[in-house]
Scaffold this motif. Structure first.
Motif, mmCIF file in Angstrom:
data_model
loop_
_atom_site.group_PDB
_atom_site.id
_atom_site.type_symbol
_atom_site.label_atom_id
_atom_site.label_comp_id
_atom_site.label_asym_id
_atom_site.label_seq_id
_atom_site.Cartn_x
_atom_site.Cartn_y
_atom_site.Cartn_z
ATOM 1 N N VAL A 1 18.506 -109.779 -58.835
ATOM 2 C CA VAL A 1 17.956 -109.177 -57.615
ATOM 3 C C VAL A 1 18.883 -109.543 -56.464
ATOM 4 N N SER A 2 19.356 -108.524 -55.735
ATOM 5 C CA SER A 2 20.340 -108.817 -54.687
ATOM 6 C C SER A 2 20.177 -107.972 -53.438
ATOM 7 N N CYS A 3 19.234 -107.018 -53.455
ATOM 8 C CA CYS A 3 19.091 -106.115 -52.326
ATOM 9 C C CYS A 3 17.667 -105.564 -52.301
ATOM 10 N N GLU A 4 17.390 -104.739 -51.315
ATOM 11 C CA GLU A 4 16.051 -104.161 -51.184
ATOM 12 C C GLU A 4 15.653 -103.361 -52.424
ATOM 13 N N ASP A 5 16.543 -102.509 -52.906
ATOM 14 C CA ASP A 5 16.199 -101.645 -54.047
ATOM 15 C C ASP A 5 15.936 -102.454 -55.313
ATOM 16 N N SER A 6 16.810 -103.426 -55.593
ATOM 17 C CA SER A 6 16.613 -104.224 -56.812
ATOM 18 C C SER A 6 15.373 -105.106 -56.694
ATOM 19 N N ALA A 7 15.062 -105.567 -55.494
ATOM 20 C CA ALA A 7 13.845 -106.358 -55.298
ATOM 21 C C ALA A 7 12.612 -105.501 -55.528
ATOM 22 N N ALA A 8 12.630 -104.275 -55.014
ATOM 23 C CA ALA A 8 11.493 -103.375 -55.202
ATOM 24 C C ALA A 8 11.287 -103.073 -56.684
ATOM 25 N N ARG A 9 12.379 -102.785 -57.384
ATOM 26 C CA ARG A 9 12.261 -102.488 -58.820
ATOM 27 C C ARG A 9 11.747 -103.697 -59.591
ATOM 28 N N TRP A 10 12.246 -104.876 -59.235
ATOM 29 C CA TRP A 10 11.806 -106.105 -59.908
ATOM 30 C C TRP A 10 10.305 -106.323 -59.714
ATOM 31 N N LEU A 11 9.838 -106.169 -58.513
ATOM 32 C CA LEU A 11 8.431 -106.436 -58.228
ATOM 33 C C LEU A 11 7.513 -105.363 -58.814
ATOM 34 N N VAL A 12 7.957 -104.127 -58.816
ATOM 35 C CA VAL A 12 7.157 -103.073 -59.458
ATOM 36 C C VAL A 12 7.039 -103.343 -60.952
ATOM 37 N N ASP A 13 8.142 -103.730 -61.582
ATOM 38 C CA ASP A 13 8.094 -104.088 -63.012
ATOM 39 C C ASP A 13 7.170 -105.282 -63.245
ATOM 40 N N GLN A 14 7.266 -106.284 -62.374
ATOM 41 C CA GLN A 14 6.429 -107.462 -62.527
ATOM 42 C C GLN A 14 4.945 -107.107 -62.364
ATOM 43 N N LEU A 15 4.665 -106.181 -61.460
ATOM 44 C CA LEU A 15 3.290 -105.724 -61.263
ATOM 45 C C LEU A 15 2.733 -105.087 -62.529
ATOM 46 N N LEU B 1 4.194 -104.872 -65.777
ATOM 47 C CA LEU B 1 4.433 -105.538 -67.061
ATOM 48 C C LEU B 1 3.842 -106.935 -67.119
ATOM 49 N N GLY B 2 3.654 -107.563 -65.956
ATOM 50 C CA GLY B 2 3.122 -108.919 -65.922
ATOM 51 C C GLY B 2 1.719 -108.993 -65.375
ATOM 52 N N LEU B 3 1.574 -108.822 -64.071
ATOM 53 C CA LEU B 3 0.289 -109.025 -63.417
ATOM 54 C C LEU B 3 -0.805 -108.132 -63.989
ATOM 55 N N SER B 4 -0.521 -106.842 -64.143
ATOM 56 C CA SER B 4 -1.549 -105.905 -64.588
ATOM 57 C C SER B 4 -2.088 -106.241 -65.969
ATOM 58 N N ARG B 5 -1.220 -106.706 -66.847
ATOM 59 C CA ARG B 5 -1.631 -106.965 -68.229
ATOM 60 C C ARG B 5 -2.183 -108.365 -68.446
ATOM 61 N N SER B 6 -2.008 -109.249 -67.452
ATOM 62 C CA SER B 6 -2.463 -110.623 -67.660
ATOM 63 C C SER B 6 -3.455 -111.050 -66.576
ATOM 64 N N ASP B 7 -2.972 -111.583 -65.462
ATOM 65 C CA ASP B 7 -3.878 -112.159 -64.463
ATOM 66 C C ASP B 7 -4.855 -111.141 -63.880
ATOM 67 N N LEU B 8 -4.376 -109.929 -63.615
ATOM 68 C CA LEU B 8 -5.264 -108.914 -63.059
ATOM 69 C C LEU B 8 -6.342 -108.522 -64.070
ATOM 70 N N ARG C 1 8.988 -101.773 -46.424
ATOM 71 C CA ARG C 1 9.233 -100.640 -47.320
ATOM 72 C C ARG C 1 8.915 -101.015 -48.763
ATOM 73 N N ILE C 2 9.255 -102.250 -49.152
ATOM 74 C CA ILE C 2 8.924 -102.710 -50.504
ATOM 75 C C ILE C 2 7.406 -102.792 -50.666
ATOM 76 N N LEU C 3 6.733 -103.311 -49.648
ATOM 77 C CA LEU C 3 5.280 -103.434 -49.714
ATOM 78 C C LEU C 3 4.621 -102.060 -49.809
ATOM 79 N N ALA C 4 5.161 -101.085 -49.099
ATOM 80 C CA ALA C 4 4.629 -99.725 -49.178
ATOM 81 C C ALA C 4 4.783 -99.161 -50.588
ATOM 82 N N ARG C 5 5.918 -99.452 -51.217
ATOM 83 C CA ARG C 5 6.135 -98.976 -52.595
ATOM 84 C C ARG C 5 5.150 -99.655 -53.550
ATOM 85 N N LEU C 6 4.945 -100.954 -53.372
ATOM 86 C CA LEU C 6 3.987 -101.660 -54.222
ATOM 87 C C LEU C 6 2.565 -101.145 -54.004
#
Length: 243
Positions: A52-66, A68-75, A195-200
């Motif tokens: 992760v090195s920029c806005e776009d890669s951070a957004a993609r990382w967090l969307v994937d984490q949402l 693939l990770g959060l939705s299937r486990s803690d949520l 902008r990342i928060l809006a995407r999430l």
């Protein structure tokens, strides 16, 4: 001095909806003193590794984490724990809490869920009479220790808000914390963070619906790349965050 008049207000459906929404916002707020701001959940390690090195890669990382990770486990755990708390199903609550503890893929991720769960219980005790019901429910369940998703579900269960609304609040609170972690660790400006928060925010409803659709057999916590980065973070030379 004048006379103080106390008025009893009977809430209709709109009042109950307002009370439920406000309680969800309160519990999901990053300002709640449970220490969520001190964790990046592997994001800082991803930045250090150049993933992760920029806005776009951070957004993609967090969307994937949402998704693939959060939705299937803690949520999914919160989705199942809220009705269990409302039905006072202690055995079910303990089973969900045990699942969270045994599925943390690294030491620091387990410490995070334990610390935040304990802090939420301490927050309830500090509220005095306002948090008495929450404290009593957590004590009765005898969770050792209470994990954050299960403890948070206990707090959300006392709200008149619907289950889906509670999950939306939980997920948005998670998103706010991690966007702040991205702003600090990459670093990014506040506009990029918004902008990342809006995407999430656009992705969260689908993640919540997926979490609601999962049963015990389909709930899972398996994110190998995140686990590897989290393990590396434990010995990372310079760190801002605890995970």
């Amino acid at each position: 001095m004048g006379t103080v008049t106390t008025t009893t207000i009977t809430m209709g459906d709109g009042g109950m909806a307002d009370a439920g929404l406000l309680q969800v916002l309160w519990i999901a707020s990053p300002a709640l003193p449970v220490g969520g701001f001190s964790y990046s959940e592997g994001l800082e390690a991803a930045v250090d590794a150049g993933v992760v090195s920029c806005e776009d890669s951070a957004a993609r990382w967090l969307v994937d984490q949402l998704h693939l990770g959060l939705s299937r486990s803690d949520l999914a755990v919160v989705a199942q724990a809220i009705p269990a708390w409302r039905e006072d199903d202690v055995e079910r609550i303990r089973a969900l809490n045990c699942w969270v503890l045994t599925t943390r893929e690294t030491h620091e991720l387990r410490l995070q869920t334990e610390q935040m769960g304990r802090s939420l219980a301490e927050w309830a005790r500090a509220l005095g009479e306002l948090g008495q019901g929450l404290t009593q429910r957590l004590n009765r369940a005898q969770l050792a220790p209470p994990t954050y998703p299960v403890a948070c579900a206990c707090a959300l269960a006392s709200s008149p808000a619907g289950l889906r609304s509670s999950l939306l609040g939980f997920a948005f609170g998670w998103a706010e914390n991690l966007v702040q972690a991205a702003i600090k660790s990459i670093p990014l400006g506040q506009s990029a963070g918004q902008r990342i928060l809006a995407r999430l925010a656009r992705e969260i409803p689908a993640a919540v619906d997926h979490a609601l659709s999962l049963d015990d057999d389909r709930r899972q916590a398996f994110t190998p790349m995140l686990a590897i980065l989290s393990a590396r973070h434990e010995t990372q030379y310079s760190r801002l965050f605890r995970s």
